[in-house]
Structures are given as C-alpha cells and as structure tokens.
Design an enzyme around this catalytic site. Structure first.
Site, PDB file in Angstrom:
ATOM      1  N   GLU A 126      42.831  44.462  45.047  1.00 15.68           N
ATOM      2  CA  GLU A 126      42.096  45.095  45.741  1.00 15.68           C
ATOM      3  C   GLU A 126      41.244  46.402  45.517  1.00 15.68           C
ATOM      4  O   GLU A 126      40.097  46.430  46.067  1.00 15.68           O
ATOM      5  CB  GLU A 126      43.092  46.012  47.009  1.00 15.68           C
ATOM      6  CG  GLU A 126      43.850  44.846  48.155  1.00 15.68           C
ATOM      7  CD  GLU A 126      42.794  44.698  49.036  1.00 15.68           C
ATOM      8  OE1 GLU A 126      41.484  45.332  49.349  1.00 15.68           O
ATOM      9  OE2 GLU A 126      43.221  43.440  49.740  1.00 15.68           O
ATOM     10  N   SER A 127      41.876  47.094  44.553  1.00 14.83           N
ATOM     11  CA  SER A 127      41.151  48.152  44.225  1.00 14.83           C
ATOM     12  C   SER A 127      41.072  48.528  42.638  1.00 14.83           C
ATOM     13  O   SER A 127      40.619  49.646  42.351  1.00 14.83           O
ATOM     14  CB  SER A 127      41.633  49.348  44.833  1.00 14.83           C
ATOM     15  OG  SER A 127      42.995  49.618  44.494  1.00 14.83           O
TER      16      SER A 127
END
Length: 503
Positions: A126-127
């Site tokens: 995700e990040s």
C-alpha cells in the site's frame, strides 16, 4: 482501497501499473526509500512453506508460522511480480528500517485477531510502510485510507490530527475493514480485491462470472496486479532462499512504546520533559498535524524503542509537569463581529503574529473558526518579526525559497519589493522573514512534501485542484509551465508538490 477512483500508471514501482504515492522528497529527504505505490489489499500463503521453529528474535520466522493463505505461485501474474523482486534486491534493504519500525506491531495485531500474518505485509504494498504516503486521489497513511472509508471506520481527521496516519488507529480500522470484507466474500483474495477496487466492483465481477477464483475474474487492471503483488511478497517471505533473496534482518521486538497522556500537551513540552528531540516526537506520532495533543484527538504518545527510560518513567515525568504549563497554545473561537486586530490585541499579539500563528493569508475570519494563541503564562513573545539575509543560488526561484523558508511567495515579494514573477539573479541578496523564537520552538509538524502525478478528471479546474490539495493556482501553473487561462483536459497529467502533513 475501496471508494478509490480509477488508477493511474506509475513507472517507478512494480512492473504492473498501480495508483499511488510518489515517494520523491524534493524538500524533505529524511527517508530514502523507493516508493511502493498505492495498491490495495490481498493475501496468500504458500502450501510449500514449512512452519519454522519458534524464535522470538526473528520476525520472519514468526510471520511464517502464522501464514494461512495460498500464495498461488504457479500463476503467471504472481511469477511476474516475483521476477521484479528478484531483479531488484535493493528494494528489501531499503525497506528494512521501516520494516523494523512497523512490521512487528502490524504482525502482533494480525496475530491477536487470528488473521493471516500476510495481512501484516499489506502496508508494504500500500504505502512502502510510509505513514506519510499520499496518493493523487487523497488516500493517506500506511493503509492508504480514503476519507469516506476512514470516517466509516472511526478514524478522526481534524486540523490538528489525521487518524489515517496514526499507525495504531489506522491499523485497528484497516483490520476491521478487512475482516468485514472477508465476512462478505468468504475468501481472502476477493476481500483484498475489494479493499483495492471496492466491494461493489468485486460483486459485479462475480455476478458476470461463473467462477469465484480471483485469477479468473474480470477486474480493473490495477486490482489484477495488486493481489499478485502481495502474494509474491508473501511467497518470498515464506521461502526467501528459493528465490535467491536475502531479507533484511527484522527483530520481533515492537519499537512502538505507547503511553496515555493525562491531558493535552504541547510537543515542545513533551520533548523537553523527556529530553528527546521534537523531530523524534513527530516521527513516531505521524498523526499529529499541529504541535499539540488536544482533547479532540487521541491522547496517546508513542516513543521510539531507543528512548532510554521505561514507559512508566516517562509517564511519571510528564505527570510532574504542572497542568498550566503543559499546553503552549490555547484555542479561541471566532464570534460574530470579531476582527483580526481585536482578537490579536485581546491576546497580547500583533495582527501579524496572530495571522502567522494560524497561517492566515488575509484578515477575513469565519464565525465559528478556531484560532490558536500562545499561552503567555509559560512563554514570552517578541513584539516584532526580524529578517535575515539570503543569497540567491543557481536554480533558486521565489517558490523554492519560500518553501525552504516556511513562508509565502507574496511575503518575500513584499519584503523585497519585487514582483511574484520577477527573475532572480545568482548572487542577489534578499531579505527573508525570521519568525520569532516562540514560533520556531512551537511550530507545527514539519512539512513533508510529496511529488505526485495527478490525472485531470472531468469537471476539474485549476482552482478546484488547488483547493483540494491546499496549494496555489500560481504554483500549479509554474510547476507545469501552463497558462492560468488554459482549460484543462480530462486525462491531462499534472505534477503537484503537496504538503501531506498540513493537507
């Protein structure tokens, strides 16, 4: 994740396209990780993975022992992601520091709920485990929550705090969300696809297919890459030697040492009392947008593992601070008839100081607007702002100097009696505003600027985009070398530099 707009192609991540954050840090190069663009959740476990012997010092062994999913390593899309990871061994090493900081906590929370340990790896996709990760469409934090879903799952977002960046609060919300999706679809791969593309998108794909196998569904391109990406990472964590990859050493020791605060505190007070740098306080409490814990946000302090004393000792030290000295700012609410000059005078400030402390660009106030003023019982304020000299260097512009000096282009232009669009000469001497020592000591969380590629959508305008990202129209036109009178076209790519702390 769900309620997210259509993805855009990113070229600096895995080979498959995925929407996400650009981790370029032109103004705050405190982290040197490559981006791991915005993607959404999905899980998998390898059938061939053998449960290792317990070893509390090695997080990878602990994660392998709790894996529950089929990693589908025979699928070509999973193999494609594995090949990318094999071709970029530096990726793992560069992620190592963030893995040590966050993965032990993420794994502990997944295990506590009896969930597949692969879920702890989802924020890697995700990040890149960056709590300040920010997508072109507004997703934020380790788990890349969009605002509607964040609100649905109880995350607060105020002028002082963003729960999407609070590692503890966001992890709790994300695992709740994933469990709800698994209950809905009774399949982890489908649940993760829904986290990425939205539950409605996955349900529609299921209705149009005779199958429930993720790999046989017609889903958005980004989602078709997203799930295999997590499966590939999970497969490598399960059996790194099989793929010729050396994982970074990650100890199974949670570096997030958390204590509850008895009341509101200012970051400067906490830092001074515990004898740690204010930058460390912000680093381990990324949900903070301003320099203060207040009653409307979680009164929770996270300390680094390196803090020499115990959490209990830290609590005692903070409790010893007289309550009147814990808060450097106090809030005032604008009422009908209030003006900047009157409020400033009533609180022992100049109008310029009041506007500076609240980042006001004009004297216009809104009824009900919350302003903050210093708690003068603890701090003395100088009455004037000074200036400092600055020599223009190659590549400088008014915009870059303003960003570096934490001020505005207009303020520099007024101070130096030049126009906003005037060309600067190398060697030219300029005057820059020097904030009072009080403002420097009690400034908000340091800016973190992210370069993002925004794709213009139908109905967008320069003013609408500027308002959405809290930037200036003039900056957008300068960054992209376009005319402010030019109409934007859907699909047009714009480069934006966004402060993800204050946004």
């Amino acid at each position: 994740m769900s309620d997210q707009p259509p993805p855009q192609t990113i070229t600096n991540g895995f080979t498959a396209a995925c929407p996400g954050v650009s981790d370029e840090l032109p103004y705050d190069a405190t982290d040197d990780l490559s981006d791991r663009e915005k993607s959404e959740p999905h899980l998998a476990n390898t059938d061939t993975a053998q449960p290792p012997q317990a070893n509390d010092s090695d997080l990878w062994l602990a994660i392998r022992s709790e894996m529950q999913l089929d990693h589908r390593v025979a699928e070509e899309r999973v193999q494609q992601e594995i090949r990318w990871l094999q071709a970029h061994p530096e990726y793992w090493a560069r992620l190592g520091p963030r893995m040590q900081r966050y993965l032990p906590y993420l794994f502990a929370q997944a295990r506590k709920r009896g969930l597949p340990s692969e879920l702890a790896l989802l924020p890697v996709v995700e990040s890149a485990l960056d709590p300040y990760a920010f997508s072109p469409y507004g997703a934020s934090g380790l788990w890349q929550f969009m605002r509607p879903t964040a609100k649905q799952y109880g995350l607060h977002m105020t002028d002082s705090y963003d729960g999407r960046r609070d590692v503890i609060a966001a992890t709790h919300a994300a695992l709740n969300f994933l469990q709800d999706l698994h209950t809905r679809f009774d399949d982890w791969q489908l649940a993760l696809a829904a986290y990425n593309a939205g539950g409605g998108t996955v349900s529609k794909a299921l209705r149009k297919s005779q199958h429930r196998d993720f790999f046989r569904l017609r889903l958005p391109r980004e989602t078709r890459a997203y799930v295999p990406r997590l499966l590939a990472i999970s497969a490598i964590v399960a059996n790194p030697a099989d793929y010729g990859i050396a994982l970074p050493v990650v100890r199974n020791v949670d570096p997030l040492r958390v204590l509850d605060l008895a009341s509101a505190y200012d970051v400067a007070v906490v830092a001074k009392t515990l004898d740690i740098a204010a930058s460390e306080v912000y680093q381990f409490n990324p949900g903070l947008k301003r320099s203060q814990w207040s009653a409307d946000i979680p009164l929770r302090l996270t300390l680094p593992e390196s803090y020499p004393a115990t959490v209990e000792d830290a609590s005692v030290l903070l409790a010893s601070v007289p309550e009147a000295q814990r808060v450097a700012w106090r809030a005032i609410v604008v009422e009908a008839g209030d003006t900047v000059s009157e409020l400033a005078a009533a609180n022992g400030l100049s109008s310029q100081q009041l506007k500076s402390f609240n980042k006001l660009n004009s004297d216009v106030l809104q009824i009900g607007q919350s302003l903050r003023v210093p708690s003068t019982s603890s701090f003395s304020l100088p009455h004037v702002f000074g200036t400092k000299s600055y020599t223009v260097r190659p590549g400088d512009s008014l915009w870059s100097i303003a960003r570096q000096s934490d001020t505005s282009i207009d303020r520099i232009a007024r101070l130096n009696r030049i126009g906003r669009r005037d060309l600067l000469r190398v060697g030219q001497t300029m005057r820059l505003p020097l904030p009072p020592a009080f403002a420097a000591q009690l400034s908000d969380a340091p800016s973190k600027i992210r370069k993002i590629q925004y794709k213009v959508r139908k109905g967008d305008s320069l003013s609408r985009i500027a308002k959405k990202f809290r930037i200036r129209v003039d900056d957008i036109t300068q960054w992209n070398e376009i005319s402010p009178q030019r109409y934007l076209q859907p699909g047009q790519a714009l480069t934006l530099f966004v402060d993800v702390v204050g946004g």
